[in-house]
Design an enzyme around this catalytic site. Structure first.
Site, PDB file in Angstrom:
ATOM      1  N   HIS A  85       0.832  -1.204   0.000  1.00  9.28           N
ATOM      2  CA  HIS A  85       0.000   0.000   0.000  1.00  9.28           C
ATOM      3  C   HIS A  85       0.871   1.260   0.000  1.00  9.28           C
ATOM      4  CE1 HIS A  85      -3.290   2.698   0.412  1.00  9.28           C
ATOM      5  NE2 HIS A  85      -2.586   3.320   1.354  1.00  9.28           N
ATOM      6  N   ASP A  89       0.790   4.203  -2.728  1.00 11.68           N
ATOM      7  CA  ASP A  89       0.738   5.631  -2.396  1.00 11.68           C
ATOM      8  C   ASP A  89       1.827   6.402  -3.136  1.00 11.68           C
ATOM      9  OD1 ASP A  89      -1.401   5.455  -0.628  1.00 11.68           O
ATOM     10  OD2 ASP A  89      -0.158   5.535   1.177  1.00 11.68           O
ATOM     11  N   HIS A 112       2.811  10.247   2.204  1.00 13.31           N
ATOM     12  CA  HIS A 112       2.412  11.263   1.235  1.00 13.31           C
ATOM     13  C   HIS A 112       3.239  12.542   1.348  1.00 13.31           C
ATOM     14  CE1 HIS A 112      -0.954   8.988  -0.264  1.00 13.31           C
ATOM     15  NE2 HIS A 112      -1.426   8.830   0.953  1.00 13.31           N
TER      16      HIS A 112
END
Length: 147
Positions: A85, A89, A112
């Site tokens: 994951h 991202d 992020h």
């Protein structure tokens, strides 16, 4: 693009994980695209109160309970779903460059914000990148050869 991601959490269920692969359409589709975000049950109320994770559910998130076990009845979709994951991202964040990146992206405990800062630094230094065009003439099939 070669993608190398490392995560390292102080959690027995996550721990240190690595994902390393040349990312193409097949890898994206088969090894990354269904990797869910994740979080800890102990953080849910605080996140909701702050206006975050409001759409989170057991269908779209892996939740780690107070006993440090995954509470989703079906478990994980992939081995090392957590780092997959984080890789997903990073791919999404780097797509904001506006063009495909041909290169290697390495991330250690990224997120992020870090991905955004890396992309901003790259794009701010015009000497750090170049735009290239693919030569696809060798891929074209002569219609006469098909007859």
């Amino acid at each position: 693009m070669l993608q190398i991601s490392f995560i390292d959490f102080d959690s027995a269920v996550i721990g240190r994980q690595e994902f390393k692969s040349e990312v193409d359409g097949d890898v994206f589709r088969n090894e990354l695209s269904s990797a869910r975000t994740f979080g800890f049950m102990k953080d849910v109320e605080r996140l909701w109160a702050a206006g975050y994770a409001l759409g989170s559910s057991l269908e779209n998130s892996v939740v780690i309970g107070d006993d440090n076990r995954i509470i989703n009845p079906e478990g994980l979709r992939y081995t090392h779903e957590f780092v997959r994951h984080k890789t997903l991202d990073a791919i999404g964040d780097l797509a904001l460059a506006g063009a495909p990146i041909l290169g290697c992206y390495r991330s250690y405990r990224g997120g992020h914000k870090l991905n955004s800062l890396v992309l901003q630094a790259l794009l701010a230094d015009r000497s750090a990148f170049d735009f290239v065009e693919a030569n696809t003439s060798h891929d074209r099939v002569n219609q006469a050869d098909l007859v």
